[in-house]
Design a protein around this motif. Structure first.
Motif, PDB file in Angstrom:
ATOM      1  N   SER A   2       0.932  -1.294  -0.035  1.00 41.74           N
ATOM      2  CA  SER A   2       0.067   0.231   0.128  1.00 41.74           C
ATOM      3  C   SER A   2       0.725   1.250  -0.128  1.00 41.74           C
ATOM      4  O   SER A   2       1.941   1.392   0.454  1.00 41.74           O
ATOM      5  N   GLU A  56       6.050   3.597  -0.463  1.00 44.09           N
ATOM      6  CA  GLU A  56       5.595   2.204  -0.606  1.00 44.09           C
ATOM      7  C   GLU A  56       6.723   1.330  -0.213  1.00 44.09           C
ATOM      8  O   GLU A  56       7.790   1.403  -0.865  1.00 44.09           O
ATOM      9  N   LEU A  90       5.312   3.639 -11.829  1.00 43.06           N
ATOM     10  CA  LEU A  90       4.098   3.693 -11.272  1.00 43.06           C
ATOM     11  C   LEU A  90       3.043   4.786 -11.686  1.00 43.06           C
ATOM     12  O   LEU A  90       1.957   4.787 -11.338  1.00 43.06           O
ATOM     13  N   SER A  93      -0.899   4.258 -12.739  1.00 44.78           N
ATOM     14  CA  SER A  93      -1.655   3.235 -12.829  1.00 44.78           C
ATOM     15  C   SER A  93      -2.196   2.966 -11.112  1.00 44.78           C
ATOM     16  O   SER A  93      -3.021   2.174 -11.077  1.00 44.78           O
ATOM     17  N   ARG A  94      -1.705   3.836 -10.353  1.00 40.84           N
ATOM     18  CA  ARG A  94      -2.290   3.501  -8.846  1.00 40.84           C
ATOM     19  C   ARG A  94      -2.976   4.623  -8.146  1.00 40.84           C
ATOM     20  O   ARG A  94      -3.099   4.649  -6.849  1.00 40.84           O
ATOM     21  N   SER A 178     -10.151   6.649  -4.555  1.00 39.53           N
ATOM     22  CA  SER A 178     -10.535   5.378  -5.335  1.00 39.53           C
ATOM     23  C   SER A 178     -11.912   5.900  -6.194  1.00 39.53           C
ATOM     24  O   SER A 178     -12.254   5.479  -7.038  1.00 39.53           O
TER      25      SER A 178
END
Length: 184
Positions: A2, A56, A90, A93-94, A178
């Motif tokens: 995470s 991360e 990254l 993508s996240r 999200s």
């Protein structure tokens, strides 16, 4: 795995340096690590200026810089969010970029800023849409000042935080973000 965001401290500079080297290389610049480290040592730990780092597994994967900027209309209550960078592997993508920007807004509110400005290139429509969506999700005012600069009025969220002490802690979470990408 995470992602968490933290306000950069001096003891985290070693973690940040590889990300800065990557960012500088992306900009076509050579990096003098000693000069770069000295630069960040001079920034870190000040009340008005801060840096948000996405981490991360102990590795810095993103950075957003925040500085106060003079603004004749709003005196010194404007936080300027700039140099948002996510490691290339990254990127996109996240949701790390949105997380960094939202965390920057939240930390600015915690530090007493009533307004925040962001800036992007005129042809960067994803970033332009991001500022508008974040303003809506955070419950703050949003104004496109010109084709590249945005002004956010943080006062409504600050007022809400007075009546809901946990409100700022809920903002800038991966769960909130999200929902940002979900289409209405």
């Amino acid at each position: 795995m995470s992602i968490e965001t933290v306000v950069l401290s001096k003891d985290q500079l070693d973690m940040l340096m590889p990300l800065i080297v990557e960012q500088q290389h992306d900009c076509g610049k050579e990096v003098d690590l000693d000069t770069t480290r000295t630069f960040f040592e001079g920034l870190v730990g000040h009340e008005a200026t801060f840096q948000i780092v996405a981490v991360e597994d102990g590795v810095a994967v993103g950075l957003a810089m925040v500085d106060p900027i003079p603004n004749l209309q709003f005196a010194d209550n404007v936080a300027y969010i700039h140099d948002v960078y996510v490691t290339e592997a990254l990127r996109g993508s996240r949701g790390i970029g949105p997380l960094l920007v939202a965390s920057s807004f939240v930390e600015a509110m915690r530090r007493g800023y009533e307004f925040a400005e962001g800036e992007t290139e005129p042809d960067n429509s994803p970033a332009r849409k991001l500022y508008a969506r974040l303003a809506a999700k955070l419950g703050v005012g949003f104004k496109e000042v010109d084709s590249m600069r945005y002004l956010l009025d943080l006062r409504p969220a600050i007022e809400r935080a007075h009546s809901e002490p946990e409100y700022l802690d809920r903002l800038a979470t991966p769960r909130l973000l999200s929902r940002l990408s979900a289409r209405p």
